[in-house]
Motif scaffolding. Structure first.
Motif, PDB file in Angstrom:
ATOM      1  N   ARG A 240      40.626  39.430  -8.099  1.00  0.00           N
ATOM      2  CA  ARG A 240      40.001  39.666  -9.407  1.00  0.00           C
ATOM      3  C   ARG A 240      40.908  40.494 -10.308  1.00  0.00           C
ATOM      4  O   ARG A 240      40.908  40.349 -11.525  1.00  0.00           O
ATOM      5  CB  ARG A 240      38.654  40.376  -9.229  1.00  0.00           C
ATOM      6  CG  ARG A 240      37.555  39.510  -8.712  1.00  0.00           C
ATOM      7  CD  ARG A 240      36.924  38.679  -9.836  1.00  0.00           C
ATOM      8  NE  ARG A 240      35.914  39.432 -10.559  1.00  0.00           N
ATOM      9  CZ  ARG A 240      35.990  39.791 -11.826  1.00  0.00           C
ATOM     10  NH1 ARG A 240      37.052  39.507 -12.541  1.00  0.00           N
ATOM     11  NH2 ARG A 240      35.011  40.456 -12.419  1.00  0.00           N
ATOM     12  N   GLN A 241      41.710  41.370  -9.685  1.00  0.00           N
ATOM     13  CA  GLN A 241      42.631  42.212 -10.449  1.00  0.00           C
ATOM     14  C   GLN A 241      43.901  41.451 -10.804  1.00  0.00           C
ATOM     15  O   GLN A 241      44.693  41.889 -11.625  1.00  0.00           O
ATOM     16  CB  GLN A 241      42.977  43.464  -9.633  1.00  0.00           C
ATOM     17  CG  GLN A 241      43.586  44.594 -10.430  1.00  0.00           C
ATOM     18  CD  GLN A 241      42.535  45.398 -11.173  1.00  0.00           C
ATOM     19  OE1 GLN A 241      41.391  45.473 -10.754  1.00  0.00           O
ATOM     20  NE2 GLN A 241      42.922  46.000 -12.282  1.00  0.00           N
ATOM     21  N   GLY A 242      44.085  40.310 -10.141  1.00  0.00           N
ATOM     22  CA  GLY A 242      45.300  39.541 -10.359  1.00  0.00           C
ATOM     23  C   GLY A 242      46.430  39.961  -9.456  1.00  0.00           C
ATOM     24  O   GLY A 242      47.599  39.697  -9.736  1.00  0.00           O
ATOM     25  N   ASP A 243      46.075  40.618  -8.330  1.00  0.00           N
ATOM     26  CA  ASP A 243      47.072  41.131  -7.392  1.00  0.00           C
ATOM     27  C   ASP A 243      46.945  40.451  -6.037  1.00  0.00           C
ATOM     28  O   ASP A 243      46.064  39.629  -5.809  1.00  0.00           O
ATOM     29  CB  ASP A 243      46.898  42.640  -7.203  1.00  0.00           C
ATOM     30  CG  ASP A 243      47.296  43.436  -8.443  1.00  0.00           C
ATOM     31  OD1 ASP A 243      47.971  42.869  -9.309  1.00  0.00           O
ATOM     32  OD2 ASP A 243      46.918  44.610  -8.520  1.00  0.00           O
ATOM     33  N   SER A 244      47.815  40.853  -5.134  1.00  0.00           N
ATOM     34  CA  SER A 244      47.786  40.404  -3.752  1.00  0.00           C
ATOM     35  C   SER A 244      47.394  41.572  -2.866  1.00  0.00           C
ATOM     36  O   SER A 244      47.923  42.666  -3.021  1.00  0.00           O
ATOM     37  CB  SER A 244      49.164  39.887  -3.315  1.00  0.00           C
ATOM     38  OG  SER A 244      49.231  39.711  -1.919  1.00  0.00           O
TER      39      SER A 244
END
Length: 282
Positions: free
Chosen positions: A84-88
């Motif tokens: 959701r944060q755009g991270d891994s």
């Protein structure tokens, strides 16, 4: 608390985030983010981050260069939060899409934090302490990794009777299983509300300054059906229902929706929610 109380897997993370988060968590997340950012920390640790509602609210408020470590015991929830944060969520440091803050995602047990002593200026936990099997041990771990002058911030729900929808869902599902009513909501999310006990537990973890504020808010939803689905299918209450009857989930959801609609009307619904906000220093 049972083991199923801590099981956030399968379809639960997505339903939790899309239904439960806007229903009861977002308003308190904004408060927590404002409180934590107000301390101007250089290093922040979030425990029991869930689907990342506070992470998303806090990251844009932190100063460039702030170290922000986000953890959860449940890898599926951490994976969802990172996505959701755009991270891994593979343990590497990655840049938040909201600003230049680098978020470090790491699976971790709040009772056994894999960090050195005096590593953070703020440790915070929104609505996770109720799930700790040993709360004082969890608070002591927060104390251990705090730098001198640091703060430990956490929130817990008040008693279920002061949280309308949770109380109504619990009563409705009990009608489906009168001989063995599922009590997840009353037992765990709303089972740790006594202020005197909370203060005692935090004090035993060597915190000397403890402030507790009770905050009432209003929970809103487009429909009683959304509320019922959120609680019955987007929390570990689902595990309890399906453990009793694998085919009863829809019936339980339907009954909860009927009860909520009967008390709050058709169409958009609103109900009281209430929680305690704790800020501790040592």
């Amino acid at each position: 608390m049972t083991e199923s109380d801590k099981l956030f897997a399968g379809s639960i993370p997505k339903l939790y985030d899309t239904l439960m988060v806007p229903l009861i968590f977002e308003a308190y997340a904004a408060d927590t983010a404002e409180l934590v950012a107000g301390f101007s920390p250089g290093a922040v640790l979030e425990t029991a981050a869930g689907s990342g509602v506070v992470t998303r609210a806090l990251a844009p408020r932190l100063r460039t260069g702030t170290r922000y470590v986000v953890t959860d015991l449940n890898q599926p929830m951490l994976d969802y939060a990172a996505a959701r944060q755009g991270d891994s969520a593979d343990g590497r440091s990655s840049s938040s899409s909201s600003n230049s803050i680098n978020i470090e995602w790491q699976q971790a047990d709040a009772l056994k934090l894999p960090f050195e002593d005096a590593s953070f200026d703020v440790v915070f936990c929104q609505f996770g302490a109720m799930f700790f099997p040993d709360r004082t041990a969890g608070y002591a771990e927060a104390r251990r990794v705090l730098r001198p002058g640091g703060r430990f911030v956490f929130t817990v729900w008040d008693r279920i009777e002061d949280n309308a929808f949770a109380d109504e869902v619990t009563s409705a599902v009990a009608e489906i299983f009168p001989q063995d009513p599922p009590r997840f909501l009353a037992r765990t999310p709303h089972g740790y509300h006594d202020i005197a006990l909370i203060r005692s537990d935090v004090s035993r973890a060597s915190f000397t300054s403890i402030e507790i504020e009770t905050r009432e808010k209003t929970s809103r939803s487009p429909s009683a059906r959304d509320v019922a689905t959120a609680y019955c299918q987007g929390t570990p209450l689902r595990n309890e229902i399906e453990a009793r009857d694998a085919n009863a989930l829809q019936a339980a959801t339907d009954r909860a929706a009927q009860v909520i609609a009967s008390r709050h009307g058709e169409g958009p619904v609103a109900g009281k929610i209430q929680a305690h906000v704790i800020v501790a220093a040592g």
